[in-house]
Enzyme design. Structure first.
Site, short mmCIF file in Angstrom:
data_model
loop_
_atom_site.label_atom_id
_atom_site.label_comp_id
_atom_site.label_asym_id
_atom_site.label_seq_id
_atom_site.Cartn_x
_atom_site.Cartn_y
_atom_site.Cartn_z
N GLY A 254 0.81 -1.22 0.00
CA GLY A 254 0.00 0.00 0.00
C GLY A 254 0.84 1.27 0.00
O GLY A 254 0.51 2.25 -0.68
N ASN B 150 -8.04 3.75 8.61
CA ASN B 150 -7.43 2.63 9.30
C ASN B 150 -7.49 2.74 10.82
O ASN B 150 -7.31 1.76 11.53
CB ASN B 150 -5.97 2.46 8.87
CG ASN B 150 -5.20 3.76 8.95
OD1 ASN B 150 -5.55 4.74 8.31
ND2 ASN B 150 -4.16 3.76 9.74
N CYS C 46 2.50 2.45 12.43
CA CYS C 46 3.71 3.27 12.33
C CYS C 46 3.85 4.20 13.53
O CYS C 46 4.93 4.55 13.92
CB CYS C 46 3.69 4.12 11.07
SG CYS C 46 2.81 3.38 9.73
C1 LIG Z 1 -5.12 3.03 4.89
C2 LIG Z 1 -3.74 2.46 4.70
N1 LIG Z 1 -3.01 2.87 3.65
C3 LIG Z 1 -1.79 2.38 3.42
C4 LIG Z 1 -1.22 1.45 4.26
C5 LIG Z 1 0.16 0.92 3.96
O1 LIG Z 1 0.09 -0.36 3.40
P1 LIG Z 1 1.35 -1.35 3.43
O2 LIG Z 1 1.52 -1.79 4.86
O3 LIG Z 1 0.97 -2.47 2.51
O4 LIG Z 1 2.51 -0.58 2.92
C6 LIG Z 1 -1.95 1.00 5.37
C7 LIG Z 1 -1.35 0.03 6.33
O5 LIG Z 1 -1.57 0.12 7.51
C8 LIG Z 1 -3.25 1.52 5.59
O6 LIG Z 1 -3.98 1.13 6.63
#
Ligand SMILES: Cc1ncc(COP(=O)(O)O)c(C=O)c1O
Length: 382
Positions: A71, A151, A327
């Site tokens: 992502g 998220n 994060c």
């Molecule tokens: C809404 C959203 N976007 C992007 C990401 C990033 O994805 P990835 O962990 O596959 O890099 C996350 C991961 O927590 C997410 O929840």
């Protein structure tokens, strides 16, 4: 007793079917899809099959899917790729204050390069107003980027309405759908979306695998050079095993979507009911919109108890939960999402995210809720 995992919005376990689909590409079928010999051709054939299957499941053309490392990379590729391919004079981006850092940080980088970014506010339930999007549009707007499902609090943004607005003004529309895949219907043939980010590890697939849907009408320039893979949009040997797992995870999860929704709704209600019974309904605050939300994500504040203290105690009691995005957990920083929702300090400082998965049972939720309540009661009497 086994620890109870309530952090599925951070990541999910790889499903055995997914693992099984990946294995052959680490063993017998290890060819490089760019090689012209039989090993390479076998890998290429498999890769085409995975792309075709995913495109069919998502309602797009196989050539509109670019495989990425997840992502984060998809979001970066969407934002920088569209801004690099923008029309002359267009230097403005619209996004929201509650995006994942994988959107916010690229936007901040754009600002450091001289671009202008509008970060739209949200209401106290975490929803963006379509009127605010419309008011922010300027003649020089080159991109609108908005997440489908938040998220941290699970709110569902009005993607269809914003997409129609973007179409009306001829502005490319990027949607971070990482938390929506497998939770909400995603038919790219119907949705007015030009670019969409997806990730495998939130749907029982492997970490480090993702995709970016790029509609054939969208101009997006590459940022990784060094090979002609992915139609020259993302150089580098494809991670065939991870893509095999991602394709299998998508194939598995889509027919289970409604069942998973129902299961998560039951667990959510059980968790809330158990906590309210033991602590009283005044002792907890549920964050996020209660109607426009996915049931899998439940963000609750326990005013008076700090997030870190509760998470630490829960960890000791073998319950895994989070403070928001993975994060930022571990740091004492208050969530930018809850801050944008302008909630009182005693709510933002005591929020915990529980996120449910298909493997969670009702017994686990009852046990976890009792543990949470007991810890809260103990900390409150201290
Ligand atoms: C809404 C959203 N976007 C992007 C990401 C990033 O994805 P990835 O962990 O596959 O890099 C996350 C991961 O927590 C997410 O929840």
């Amino acid at each position: 007793m086994e620890p109870i995992y309530l952090d599925h919005a951070a990541t999910t376990p790889v499903h055995p079917d997914v693992w099984e689909a990946m294995l052959p590409f680490y063993t017998a079928n290890y060819g490089n899809p760019s090689s012209t010999h039989s090993f390479g051709r076998a890998a290429r054939t498999a890769l085409n099959r995975f792309r075709d299957g995913m495109a069919r499941a998502l309602g797009c053309l196989p050539s509109e899917l670019v495989f990425t490392s997840g992502g984060t990379e998809s979001n970066n590729m969407a934002i920088f790729g569209i801004m690099d391919g923008r029309q002359p004079g267009k230097k403005h981006v619209i996004t929201t204050m509650i995006e994942h850092h994988a959107v916010l940080h690229p936007c901040e980088h754009l600002e450091s390069l001289g671009f202008e970014v509008t970060y739209l506010p949200v209401g106290p339930s975490g929803l963006v107003q379509v009127n605010d999007v419309e008011a922010a549009i300027r003649p020089e707007t080159a991109l609108i980027s908005m997440m489908y499902v938040n998220n941290e609090v699970g709110t569902i943004q009005p993607i269809e309405q914003v997409g129609r607005l973007a179409r009306k003004h001829g502005i490319p529309f990027h949607v971070d759908a990482v938390q929506a895949l497998g939770k909400l219907p995603l038919d790219l043939a119907q949705l007015p979306v030009d670019v969409m980010s997806l990730s495998a590890h939130k749907i029982y697939g492997p970490k480090g695998a993702g995709a970016l849907y790029v509609s054939k009408h969208t101009r997006l320039l590459p940022h990784v050079f060094g090979g002609s893979q992915e139609r020259k949009r993302r150089a580098g040997t494809e991670n065939v095993a991870a893509i095999a797992g991602f394709a299998r995870a998508v194939e598995r999860i889509l027919p289970l979507r409604e069942e998973s929704y129902k299961h998560a709704s039951e667990l959510r209600h059980l968790m809330i009911a158990t906590l309210e019974k033991q602590l009283g309904s005044d002792a907890i605050v549920i964050n996020g919109d209660q109607e426009q939300c996915v049931p899998h994500i439940l963000n609750i504040s326990f005013p008076g108890i700090s997030t870190e203290t509760l998470l630490m105690n829960l960890d000791l009691a073998d319950v895994a939960a989070a403070s928001g995005s993975a994060c930022t957990s571990g740091s004492l920083e208050v969530s930018h999402v809850l801050r944008a929702m302008q909630l009182p300090e005693n709510v933002t400082h005591s929020a915990v995210r529980f996120s449910f998965g298909m493997g969670n049972s009702r017994e686990q939720i009852e046990t976890a809720a009792h543990k949470v309540a007991t810890i809260i009661q103990r900390l409150r009497t201290k």
